[in-house]
Design a protein around this motif. Structure first.
Motif, PDB file in Angstrom:
ATOM      1  N   TYR B 367       0.834  -1.223  -0.087  1.00  0.00           N
ATOM      2  CA  TYR B 367      -0.035   0.262  -0.105  1.00  0.00           C
ATOM      3  C   TYR B 367       0.926   1.258  -0.061  1.00  0.00           C
ATOM      4  CZ  TYR B 367      -4.079  -3.094   1.317  1.00  0.00           C
ATOM      5  OH  TYR B 367      -4.825  -3.814   1.144  1.00  0.00           O
ATOM      6  N   ASN B 369      -0.464   3.984   1.100  1.00  0.00           N
ATOM      7  CA  ASN B 369      -0.776   4.439   2.485  1.00  0.00           C
ATOM      8  C   ASN B 369      -1.343   3.552   3.370  1.00  0.00           C
ATOM      9  OD1 ASN B 369      -2.709   7.210   0.884  1.00  0.00           O
ATOM     10  ND2 ASN B 369      -0.629   7.303   1.428  1.00  0.00           N
ATOM     11  N   PRO B 370      -0.289   2.666   4.174  1.00  0.00           N
ATOM     12  CA  PRO B 370      -0.675   1.747   4.816  1.00  0.00           C
ATOM     13  C   PRO B 370      -1.592   2.192   5.998  1.00  0.00           C
ATOM     14  CG  PRO B 370       1.747   1.854   4.426  1.00  0.00           C
ATOM     15  CD  PRO B 370       1.074   3.114   3.931  1.00  0.00           C
ATOM     16  N   ILE B 371      -2.461   1.360   6.416  1.00  0.00           N
ATOM     17  CA  ILE B 371      -3.284   1.523   7.855  1.00  0.00           C
ATOM     18  C   ILE B 371      -2.731   0.626   8.800  1.00  0.00           C
ATOM     19  CG2 ILE B 371      -5.619   1.555   8.666  1.00  0.00           C
ATOM     20  CD1 ILE B 371      -6.543   2.297   5.947  1.00  0.00           C
TER      21      ILE B 371
END
Lengths: 327, 376
Positions: B367, B369-371
């Protein structure tokens, strides 16, 4: 706070994000001149013009792939599927292109794109137009999968999805576009992806519900309250990445859990959540995890059969009573 | 380009169709016919040579030879087990990538299929980084995570190597859409093999490109085989360029063994993209001298057929013509070969010495924008 429909909330989200960033554009079948098959894009053509609100031919693989290519070089496409049933034609571009591009390019090409549209069951449209596909998409690392159940969630999550740098599958519930709810008035209201929401607090049993199952779970919880059972309703909102911590914390509190979903049970999201609960909170369970899914058959047309195919309030009440060992 | 030139292109196409009716394929014609056709084409290239300066001509030759020797080295490394998986070599088709990409500006885009080593080198990815990618090393142009089929380099606007037949065609269409949206005059070259023309993605893309006037040049590298299945066994109407008329797209049929013909046709198509924001379909007829991939024994075609096409080896022809036109001396040719040899050797050394990707790379770049609050 204003009370608006989910349809209006989604429209506001797109309108605000298109005003905010000129790289955002909307493409799909009937999104422009027709104002959207479900009127979600009403008025957007008028405000943003033909450059940014684009009627596509019926060519799902083509325009999904076009969106991915445009996203690779700096645009932020919102690709509308008239329904997610038609996204099946586009799965090569979603799964082989969008989901893997960042990874297989060694981090060079991100794909900030939203694929959105209605999914889940509709009313009496039979098998090909009434199905839940979230487990397909959620299976793959590289995509995010979002399923809002309220107007506030719809708006806040769609705005976050459009700003996100990863491909987001945003599944709206076809039956719920007219559902009303309060939406905060603040100018830049967003809800972060990947955060579950406890829709109702309770102490005796947890219902994990998403999308159309959320209002049904809340009604079941009201009935169960009358019967002396306090239910907590947890809405993951984002299926991938899944906020499993919030679910586990609820299970640790209530020790009993029902997972409700419209989709077929086999290899479903409910099966994944169930497995993770078993792995992380087995010792906290006072009863086996119960899944309440859509039936393991294609959706029928006949009204009576269609009702039987989906979880309803009565069956959700019964499921909670079952895990509570009351029947 | 004017409509007249489109009509002329279509007329060329019609002639090819007639030829096709009497032979198996235009380039697989009976030897005598081939010789006549071949001699005409050779004469044309000899004339065109004088339109370019020596430096450009030598650069084209250098790039073609570099790709040829690079691929030979890759084949050798594959047999030694240094390269794994699928490895689709470009030998025989060099004039297509080199000729077409030579018509571009650096800020133009290139996107192609899994047979992507040649385009990568021609677009300017250093051979070191291409070879390191084939070796699966951290120094590779895709950090070792894409391999042979997925070469990428943002620095040179190279948008990949894509592994699903035809999958890159809608992507290239979208890149061209973005160029127009952003108000630039950048062109996109989108390559695919002739087998991809049978995919819906091709037809959906050409329709959108002409409908929305997108500056995309679709380049069908017709090497006449989709893996082991010949064009004749897979396509009802075998003239690819003719299919463009179904979408009102301009098209040309091009001899893919003639680097200058490829360059000239691409220049016309790129001008159409830049100046009129219109797509073009180029069918560039070529031939791969090696198997579909390194694991292909090639039982579906005869040795004599391959040899017949090797007589029209694009490098051999170009070099001979340069010499007869006094644009290349033996010394200059030897110097090019020596420089290529050095560059290829260095690429293999670079790949060998480049480290394997670190274990933590396994989860990097899933990703953008990793969560962090979840397990994934």
């Amino acid at each position: 706070m204003a009370v608006i429909t989910i349809r209006e909330a989604l429209n506001q989200a797109m309108r605000e994000e298109m005003r905010r960033d000129e790289n955002v554009f909307l493409m799909g079948e009937e999104v422009a001149a027709y104002q959207g098959a479900y009127k979600v894009s009403k008025g957007l053509l008028e405000e943003f013009g033909e450059k940014r609100v684009i009627d596509s031919p019926i060519t799902e693989l083509g325009f999904a792939g076009l969106g991915v290519g445009a996203a690779m070089v700096g645009l932020r496409p919102v690709i509308e599927f008239m329904t997610f049933n038609f996204s099946i034609l586009a799965t090569d571009q979603i799964i082989n292109s969008a989901a893997k591009m960042l990874y297989m390019s060694g981090g060079q090409y991100k794909v900030p794109i939203v694929f959105r549209g209605p999914g889940g069951s509709a009313y009496q449209v039979s098998s090909q137009h009434s199905q839940a596909l979230e487990s397909w998409f959620a299976h793959f690392p590289g995509v995010k999968v979002v399923m809002p159940a309220t107007a506030a969630d719809a708006k806040g999550l769609l705005k976050s999805a459009i700003r996100d740098d990863d491909p987001v599958i945003f599944i709206e519930q076809e039956r719920m576009y007219g559902s009303k709810g309060e939406v905060p008035d603040e100018a830049d209201f967003t809800i972060p992806l990947g955060v579950a929401d406890v829709k109702r607090e309770g102490t005796d049993a947890t219902i994990v519900a998403r999308s159309l199952m959320v209002p049904i779970a809340l009604k079941a919880a009201e009935e169960l309250e009358q019967q002396g059972i306090s239910c907590e309703v947890v809405d993951p909102r984002t299926i991938r990445p899944l906020d499993i911590e919030t679910i586990i914390n609820s299970v640790k509190k209530t020790n009993r859990v029902v997972i409700a979903e419209e989709s077929h049970p086999f290899c479903g999201v409910g099966a994944e959540i169930s497995a993770q609960i078993m792995e992380r909170a087995f010792d906290y369970l006072d009863a086996p995890v119960k899944r309440l899914s859509g039936v393991d058959a294609p959706m029928p047309y006949a009204r009576n059969l269609e009702k039987l195919a989906l979880p309803d309030v009565a069956r959700m009440v019964a499921a909670v009573r079952e895990v509570s060992y009351l029947d | 380009m004017t409509e007249d030139s489109t009509a002329a292109a279509t007329a060329t196409t019609a002639i090819e169709t007639e030829e096709q009716d009497t032979t198996t394929t235009p380039l697989a014609a009976a030897p005598s016919e081939l010789r006549i056709e071949h001699e005409q084409r050779q004469q044309k290239q000899r004339e065109e040579i004088h339109a370019l300066n020596k430096e450009t001509l030598h650069h084209l030759l250098y790039q073609m030879v570099l790709i040829r020797r690079f691929e030979e080295k890759a084949a050798e490394a594959y047999t030694l087990g240094k390269i794994g998986g699928f490895c689709h070599l470009y030998i025989g088709q060099e004039a297509v990538a080199v000729g077409s990409i030579s018509a571009l500006r650096p800020d133009d885009y290139v996107i192609t299929s899994y047979r992507d080593h040649g385009h990568a080198i021609a677009k300017g990815i250093p051979a070191d980084e291409v070879m390191a990618e084939l070796y699966g090393r951290a120094g590779g142009c895709s950090a070792g995570k894409g391999g042979s089929m997925h070469l990428f380099d943002r620095d040179v606007n190279y948008l990949g190597g894509h592994g699903i037949v035809g999958g890159q065609i809608p992507l290239g269409t979208g890149v061209a859409f973005a160029s127009k949206y952003q108000g630039t005059d950048r062109a996109t070259l989108c390559y695919f093999g002739e087998a991809a023309v049978n995919q819906g993605a091709f037809h959906e893309s050409l329709n959108m490109a002409q409908l929305w006037k997108l500056p995309c040049v679709y380049i069908c590298e017709n090497n006449q085989y989709g893996m082991g299945t010949s064009l004749q066994r897979a396509m009802s109407l075998q003239n690819v360029s003719e299919k463009a008329c179904a979408y009102d797209v301009a098209s040309e049929f091009v001899d893919g063994m003639d680097v200058l013909a490829v360059r000239a046709a691409t220049e016309r198509a790129v001008a159409r993209a830049r100046q009129e924001s219109l797509p073009t379909l180029l069918e560039i007829r070529t031939y791969r001298f090696m198997g579909h991939s390194m694991s292909d024994p090639g039982n579906y075609r005869t040795r004599s057929e391959i040899e017949k096409f090797q007589e029209r080896d694009p490098i051999k022809l170009f070099r001979e013509n340069l010499k007869t036109q006094n644009m290349l001396t033996d010394e200059e040719n030897a110097s090019i070969e020596a420089r290529v040899k050095d560059e290829v050797e260095r690429s293999a050394q670079f790949a060998d010495s480049s480290p394997e990707p670190a274990p933590e790379e396994l989860f990097a770049h899933v990703y953008a924008n990793p969560i962090v609050n979840s397990e994934q």
